[in-house]
Motif scaffolding. Structure first.
Motif, PDB file in Angstrom:
ATOM      1  N   ARG A 134     -18.168  37.610 -22.116  1.00  0.00           N
ATOM      2  CA  ARG A 134     -18.728  37.304 -20.798  1.00  0.00           C
ATOM      3  C   ARG A 134     -18.608  35.832 -20.422  1.00  0.00           C
ATOM      4  N   VAL A 135     -17.865  35.046 -21.187  1.00  0.00           N
ATOM      5  CA  VAL A 135     -17.674  33.651 -20.816  1.00  0.00           C
ATOM      6  C   VAL A 135     -16.534  33.534 -19.815  1.00  0.00           C
ATOM      7  N   ILE A 136     -16.522  32.444 -19.097  1.00  0.00           N
ATOM      8  CA  ILE A 136     -15.496  32.203 -18.086  1.00  0.00           C
ATOM      9  C   ILE A 136     -14.664  30.996 -18.500  1.00  0.00           C
ATOM     10  N   GLY A 137     -13.341  31.147 -18.401  1.00  0.00           N
ATOM     11  CA  GLY A 137     -12.432  30.021 -18.535  1.00  0.00           C
ATOM     12  C   GLY A 137     -12.154  29.536 -19.948  1.00  0.00           C
ATOM     13  N   LEU A 138     -12.486  30.299 -20.976  1.00  0.00           N
ATOM     14  CA  LEU A 138     -12.249  29.854 -22.347  1.00  0.00           C
ATOM     15  C   LEU A 138     -10.769  30.001 -22.693  1.00  0.00           C
TER      16      LEU A 138
END
Length: 175
Positions: A134-138
């Motif tokens: 659910r993280v963004i931009g990793l």
């Protein structure tokens, strides 16, 4: 040796541009709505501390120990946390955009809805990290030890997805 601010409880205080000596200890301290924008916190110990809505934009946390801490909605945009250890910490809804996190450790950390857009994450370790889907931009190609599910088709969610997207995946044939 640094100062000991253990078990402190602080609310709405501005520490912007402050300089904390290495090994300053904030063990099990509680900070609510405090600003550490641009602060030098190299090598500080924040183990077990709790921060609600901490503002650390542009702060230097390189080499800091942030183990088993709770940093809800941490804002570390354009900050430096190279070599920092966030192991076991709760970092829900944190923003690491454009931060330098080279060699940082997020082992066993909870990262639900965190943002890493434009962050430098070379050799950052995410072993057993929770909520990575659910993280963004990793930049998953630069980090170490992403949980196995990242390699079964969820990569687009990490680099291009948004928190509001929903996808369904079949796990048939996966052990």
């Amino acid at each position: 040796a640094g100062a000991a601010l253990s078990h402190a409880s602080v609310e709405d205080v501005v520490f912007s541009q402050a300089s904390f000596s290495p090994m300053t200890v904030f063990f099990k301290s509680y900070f609510i709505d405090c600003s550490f924008t641009g602060a030098s916190m190299r090598g500080v110990v924040l183990d077990g501390a709790r921060f609600d809505h901490p503002r650390l934009q542009g702060a230097d946390l390189s080499g800091a120990s942030v183990r088993n801490a709770v940093l809800t909605e941490l804002q570390l945009q354009e900050g430096n946390a190279n070599g920092a250890v966030f192991d076991g910490s709760v970092l829900h809804m944190s923003d690491f955009s454009r931060a330098s996190l080279i060699g940082a450790s997020f082992r066993d950390a909870e990262l639900h809805d965190a943002t890493f857009t434009g962050a430098w994450v070379a050799r950052a370790d995410f072993l057993r990290a929770k909520g990575v889907e659910r993280v963004i931009g990793l930049d998953q190609s630069a980090v170490l030890n992403l949980p196995a599910f990242v390699n079964i088709g969820l990569g687009a969610t990490l680099s291009q997805g948004s928190r509001s997207q929903s996808r369904s995946f079949s796990s048939s044939g996966i052990c």
